[in-house]
Write a protein that holds these residues in place. Structure first.
Motif, PDB file in Angstrom:
ATOM      1  N   LEU A  73      -5.742   1.517  -7.783  1.00 17.14           N
ATOM      2  CA  LEU A  73      -5.782   0.469  -6.746  1.00 17.14           C
ATOM      3  C   LEU A  73      -6.775   0.858  -5.648  1.00 17.14           C
ATOM      4  CD1 LEU A  73      -4.241  -2.227  -5.984  1.00 17.14           C
ATOM      5  CD2 LEU A  73      -2.922  -0.809  -4.420  1.00 17.14           C
ATOM      6  N   LEU A  74      -6.722   2.108  -5.264  1.00 15.05           N
ATOM      7  CA  LEU A  74      -7.638   2.603  -4.224  1.00 15.05           C
ATOM      8  C   LEU A  74      -9.085   2.528  -4.715  1.00 15.05           C
ATOM      9  CD1 LEU A  74      -7.743   3.785  -1.417  1.00 15.05           C
ATOM     10  CD2 LEU A  74      -7.336   6.052  -2.390  1.00 15.05           C
ATOM     11  N   ASP A  75      -9.307   2.894  -5.964  1.00 10.84           N
ATOM     12  CA  ASP A  75     -10.671   2.850  -6.518  1.00 10.84           C
ATOM     13  C   ASP A  75     -11.240   1.427  -6.480  1.00 10.84           C
ATOM     14  OD1 ASP A  75     -10.693   5.515  -6.990  1.00 10.84           O
ATOM     15  OD2 ASP A  75     -10.350   5.374  -9.159  1.00 10.84           O
ATOM     16  N   VAL A  76     -10.417   0.468  -6.900  1.00 13.08           N
ATOM     17  CA  VAL A  76     -10.938  -0.908  -6.937  1.00 13.08           C
ATOM     18  C   VAL A  76     -11.149  -1.417  -5.510  1.00 13.08           C
ATOM     19  CG1 VAL A  76      -8.747  -2.167  -7.178  1.00 13.08           C
ATOM     20  CG2 VAL A  76     -10.790  -3.133  -8.129  1.00 13.08           C
ATOM     21  N   ALA A  77     -10.288  -1.005  -4.592  1.00 13.25           N
ATOM     22  CA  ALA A  77     -10.457  -1.408  -3.191  1.00 13.25           C
ATOM     23  C   ALA A  77     -11.786  -0.891  -2.641  1.00 13.25           C
ATOM     24  CB  ALA A  77      -9.296  -0.865  -2.352  1.00 13.25           C
ATOM     25  N   LEU A  78     -12.074   0.368  -2.920  1.00 10.14           N
ATOM     26  CA  LEU A  78     -13.327   0.953  -2.415  1.00 10.14           C
ATOM     27  C   LEU A  78     -14.537   0.303  -3.086  1.00 10.14           C
ATOM     28  CD1 LEU A  78     -12.112   4.665  -2.286  1.00 10.14           C
ATOM     29  CD2 LEU A  78     -12.679   3.214  -0.315  1.00 10.14           C
ATOM     30  N   ALA A  79     -14.405  -0.011  -4.379  1.00 14.77           N
ATOM     31  CA  ALA A  79     -15.512  -0.672  -5.092  1.00 14.77           C
ATOM     32  C   ALA A  79     -15.777  -2.048  -4.494  1.00 14.77           C
ATOM     33  CB  ALA A  79     -15.186  -0.783  -6.577  1.00 14.77           C
ATOM     34  N   MET A  80     -14.725  -2.766  -4.126  1.00 13.42           N
ATOM     35  CA  MET A  80     -14.903  -4.111  -3.557  1.00 13.42           C
ATOM     36  C   MET A  80     -15.509  -4.043  -2.156  1.00 13.42           C
ATOM     37  SD  MET A  80     -14.274  -6.135  -5.850  1.00 13.42           S
ATOM     38  CE  MET A  80     -14.010  -5.455  -7.487  1.00 13.42           C
ATOM     39  N   GLU A  81     -15.096  -3.047  -1.388  1.00 12.12           N
ATOM     40  CA  GLU A  81     -15.704  -2.877  -0.071  1.00 12.12           C
ATOM     41  C   GLU A  81     -17.202  -2.575  -0.243  1.00 12.12           C
ATOM     42  OE1 GLU A  81     -14.409   0.538   2.282  1.00 12.12           O
ATOM     43  OE2 GLU A  81     -14.962  -0.517   4.117  1.00 12.12           O
ATOM     44  N   ALA A  82     -17.523  -1.699  -1.189  1.00 13.06           N
ATOM     45  CA  ALA A  82     -18.932  -1.345  -1.418  1.00 13.06           C
ATOM     46  C   ALA A  82     -19.726  -2.552  -1.913  1.00 13.06           C
ATOM     47  CB  ALA A  82     -19.017  -0.201  -2.420  1.00 13.06           C
ATOM     48  N   ALA A  83     -19.074  -3.456  -2.644  1.00  8.48           N
ATOM     49  CA  ALA A  83     -19.761  -4.653  -3.158  1.00  8.48           C
ATOM     50  C   ALA A  83     -19.965  -5.698  -2.062  1.00  8.48           C
ATOM     51  CB  ALA A  83     -18.972  -5.246  -4.317  1.00  8.48           C
TER      52      ALA A  83
END
Ligand code: KIV
Length: 314
Positions: free
Chosen positions: A212-222
């Motif tokens: 969940l944390l990984d996808v959250a960080l990926a979305m912020e980066a996107a």
């Protein structure tokens, strides 16, 4: 069954949580701008906000303030929620359940949701209007995601769009952001993936918290400007909230998120039946409407309505 697996769409699959979802208009829009200061418990940054923008949600996170989001699917309800100071009105795909009577959010189409978005935008003077991209309207390619999001901005007058995402949709989010459209990335339990996720289940438990944390960080980066976390453990949501610099909004994700969202028919008691455990009920609109309808019928059948004051004379 694990706790809090009711889903707010209104779908109540066996053994799972019930779902959380259960001026284009009919008149001139009057100035119902919220006097937020009159009901704020204390001075707040929101008092000075005349029109909610994405930057205000970022400011809320930076200053440790909260914001409120409700689903909304029509003009008059939008006027009420806007006047009440609700910062964000979400034209959710839960309209499939709550307006069209579907049992899932999977069926609603872009052509059905765009007019509802336009109606909400017509009723909102202060609130930010967030449109959900329906299932199948953005997953195929980044190009499809941009084309659909553009339609919601041009035809629906939305101010931002929401996409239910996982790591495989990072490029899709980036493409929409690059087109100049603000994106809320919906993570955790994503109802459009109900079948892939194995039903209405709380996300982020155990080792899934790291994903969940990984996808959250990926979305912020996107480039997503906000994350929406649905039905996650409070701990995993808190970890996301402190790891990202963008605001978060939760539904069944505990109290640490910057904002909270509920489906209004659940929160205000229009839907009957078992509700998800995260729903607090603020009113009994089913009871109020039922009582009014019974009173009307009684008057009509007894001949007491219409009375002389309701009747035109020659
Ligand atoms: O469509 C919707 O109502 C939603 C909320 C449950 C967040 O996505």
């Amino acid at each position: 069954m694990t706790q809090s697996e009711h889903h707010p769409t209104g779908a109540h699959p066996l053994g799972e949580e019930p779902g959380p979802y259960g001026t284009g208009a009919t008149g001139q829009a009057t100035d119902q701008r919220a006097d937020v200061s009159s009901f704020s418990p204390q001075a707040s940054m929101w008092d000075a906000v005349r029109k909610v923008r994405t930057r205000h949600l970022a400011q809320a996170k930076a200053t440790g303030e909260k914001f409120a989001m409700l689903t909304c699917y029509d003009f008059l309800t939008a006027q009420v929620f806007d006047a009440a100071g609700i910062e964000v009105l979400l034209v959710g795909d839960s309209a499939g359940n709550n307006v069209l009577g579907h049992t899932s959010t999977l069926n609603i189409t872009v052509d059905q949701l765009i007019p509802l978005t336009a109606a909400v935008a017509a009723g909102a003077q202060r609130s930010l209007v967030l449109a959900d991209l329906p299932f199948g309207s953005y997953q195929l390619s980044p190009e499809q995601a941009v084309a659909t999001a553009v339609r919601f901005m041009k035809e629906g007058n939305a101010h931002a769009v929401k996409m239910e995402v996982h790591a495989g949709l990072t490029d899709h989010v980036r493409a929409v952001v690059n087109a100049g459209i603000p994106v809320v990335a919906h993570i955790g339990f994503t109802p459009q993936s109900e079948h892939a996720l194995g039903g209405f289940r709380v996300q982020g438990r155990g080792s899934a918290a790291a994903d969940l944390l990984d996808v959250a960080l990926a979305m912020e980066a996107a480039g997503a400007f906000c994350l929406l976390l649905e039905m996650t453990t409070a701990e995993s949501a808190a970890a996301v909230e402190s790891a990202v610099s963008i605001p978060t909004v939760g539904i069944g994700a505990g109290g640490s998120t910057t904002g909270q969202v509920l489906v209004w028919q659940d929160a205000f008691g229009l839907r009957r039946g078992k509700l998800p455990r995260f729903v607090k009920q603020y009113a009994d609109l089913y009871g109020t409407l039922h009582e009014a309808a019974v009173a009307f019928r009684t008057d009509v059948c007894s001949g007491t309505y219409p009375a002389p004051e309701h009747t035109f004379e020659s």
